[in-house]
Design a protein around this motif. Structure first.
Motif, PDB file in Angstrom:
ATOM      1  N   ALA A 136      15.305 -16.295 -11.466  1.00  0.00           N
ATOM      2  CA  ALA A 136      14.090 -16.897 -10.685  1.00  0.00           C
ATOM      3  C   ALA A 136      14.020 -16.429  -9.501  1.00  0.00           C
ATOM      4  O   ALA A 136      12.978 -16.223  -9.059  1.00  0.00           O
ATOM      5  CB  ALA A 136      14.347 -18.335 -10.990  1.00  0.00           C
ATOM      6  N   ILE A 137      14.996 -16.331  -8.652  1.00  0.00           N
ATOM      7  CA  ILE A 137      15.015 -15.647  -7.168  1.00  0.00           C
ATOM      8  C   ILE A 137      14.327 -14.348  -7.067  1.00  0.00           C
ATOM      9  O   ILE A 137      13.658 -14.015  -6.541  1.00  0.00           O
ATOM     10  CB  ILE A 137      16.426 -15.809  -6.666  1.00  0.00           C
ATOM     11  N   LEU A 152      26.905 -21.892  -8.082  1.00  0.00           N
ATOM     12  CA  LEU A 152      25.854 -22.109  -8.414  1.00  0.00           C
ATOM     13  C   LEU A 152      25.058 -22.998  -7.268  1.00  0.00           C
ATOM     14  O   LEU A 152      23.806 -22.895  -7.217  1.00  0.00           O
ATOM     15  CB  LEU A 152      26.185 -23.397  -9.713  1.00  0.00           C
ATOM     16  N   LEU A 153      25.919 -23.612  -6.618  1.00  0.00           N
ATOM     17  CA  LEU A 153      25.344 -24.270  -5.191  1.00  0.00           C
ATOM     18  C   LEU A 153      24.505 -23.132  -4.374  1.00  0.00           C
ATOM     19  O   LEU A 153      23.460 -23.588  -3.719  1.00  0.00           O
ATOM     20  CB  LEU A 153      26.200 -25.271  -4.515  1.00  0.00           C
ATOM     21  N   THR A 154      25.164 -22.081  -4.216  1.00  0.00           N
ATOM     22  CA  THR A 154      24.579 -21.209  -3.255  1.00  0.00           C
ATOM     23  C   THR A 154      23.336 -20.722  -3.768  1.00  0.00           C
ATOM     24  O   THR A 154      22.586 -20.407  -3.152  1.00  0.00           O
ATOM     25  CB  THR A 154      25.592 -20.001  -2.993  1.00  0.00           C
ATOM     26  N   THR A 155      23.388 -20.389  -5.105  1.00  0.00           N
ATOM     27  CA  THR A 155      21.938 -19.906  -5.622  1.00  0.00           C
ATOM     28  C   THR A 155      21.016 -20.775  -5.872  1.00  0.00           C
ATOM     29  O   THR A 155      20.040 -20.695  -5.513  1.00  0.00           O
ATOM     30  CB  THR A 155      22.096 -19.390  -6.949  1.00  0.00           C
ATOM     31  N   ALA A 156      21.496 -22.286  -5.740  1.00  0.00           N
ATOM     32  CA  ALA A 156      20.476 -23.245  -5.749  1.00  0.00           C
ATOM     33  C   ALA A 156      19.794 -23.644  -4.457  1.00  0.00           C
ATOM     34  O   ALA A 156      18.655 -23.567  -4.090  1.00  0.00           O
ATOM     35  CB  ALA A 156      21.249 -24.818  -6.111  1.00  0.00           C
ATOM     36  N   VAL A 168      11.478 -21.806  -2.365  1.00  0.00           N
ATOM     37  CA  VAL A 168      10.355 -22.738  -2.722  1.00  0.00           C
ATOM     38  C   VAL A 168      10.085 -23.425  -1.387  1.00  0.00           C
ATOM     39  O   VAL A 168       8.587 -23.417  -1.143  1.00  0.00           O
ATOM     40  CB  VAL A 168      10.933 -23.557  -3.771  1.00  0.00           C
ATOM     41  N   ALA A 169      10.906 -23.717  -0.639  1.00  0.00           N
ATOM     42  CA  ALA A 169      10.334 -24.348   0.633  1.00  0.00           C
ATOM     43  C   ALA A 169       9.433 -23.212   1.586  1.00  0.00           C
ATOM     44  O   ALA A 169       8.573 -23.756   2.186  1.00  0.00           O
ATOM     45  CB  ALA A 169      11.667 -24.949   1.331  1.00  0.00           C
TER      46      ALA A 169
END
Length: 156
Positions: free
Chosen positions: A102-103, A141-145, A152-153
């Motif tokens: 997605a990124i 996971l947290l880093t990519t999130a 998005v922001a």
């Protein structure tokens, strides 16, 4: 009307299948699978104490507390198991792969997203570390999130 999000689900499913295959191989062929050592042993022992109600302990944190508390919650829900954290790590890795897709799609295009997701899905060291009860899968996971959330922001 076409559903435009199917590629991210395909990436997630392929990465998860690969990681679960690795977990199956670890369980079937690693004679030390159920005997964690070094950092894994610290997290497993700590998680068992947390699941037993000892939330704070009596010593300073030796490792990052996030994974210890996550594992403790997992053990409190499902009981101490050597397989459960590995399946959770496989899910974390597959989700990280989908977020990588997605990124890359957001920053570049779908072709780059597919390439980035394929590279992440096949990266042997990531798969290896996801096959042990360690922080790395959750941390990735947290880093990519966070990266995805920042993109998005910024677009809003």
């Amino acid at each position: 009307m076409r559903w435009r999000h199917w590629p991210v689900l395909a990436v997630f499913a392929a990465a998860l299948a690969l990681r679960l295959l690795h977990v199956q191989q670890v369980v079937a062929h690693d004679p030390f699978y159920d005997q964690p050592s070094v950092d894994s042993l610290v997290y497993v022992d700590w998680a068992k104490r947390i699941a037993g109600g000892d939330w704070l302990g009596s010593e300073p944190f030796f490792l990052s507390p996030l994974y210890g508390y996550f594992l403790g919650a997992l053990y409190a829900l499902s009981g101490p198991s050597f397989l459960t954290p590995l399946v959770a790590n496989a899910l974390f890795g597959a989700a990280s792969c989908a977020l990588t897709y997605a990124i890359a799609c957001r920053l570049f295009d779908r072709r780059v997203g597919i390439a980035a997701a394929a590279l992440f899905a096949l990266y042997r060291m990531e798969i290896f570390y996801e096959g042990a009860p360690l922080l790395e899968a959750l941390q990735t996971l947290l880093t990519t999130a966070v990266a995805w959330s920042a993109l998005v922001a910024l677009a809003a």
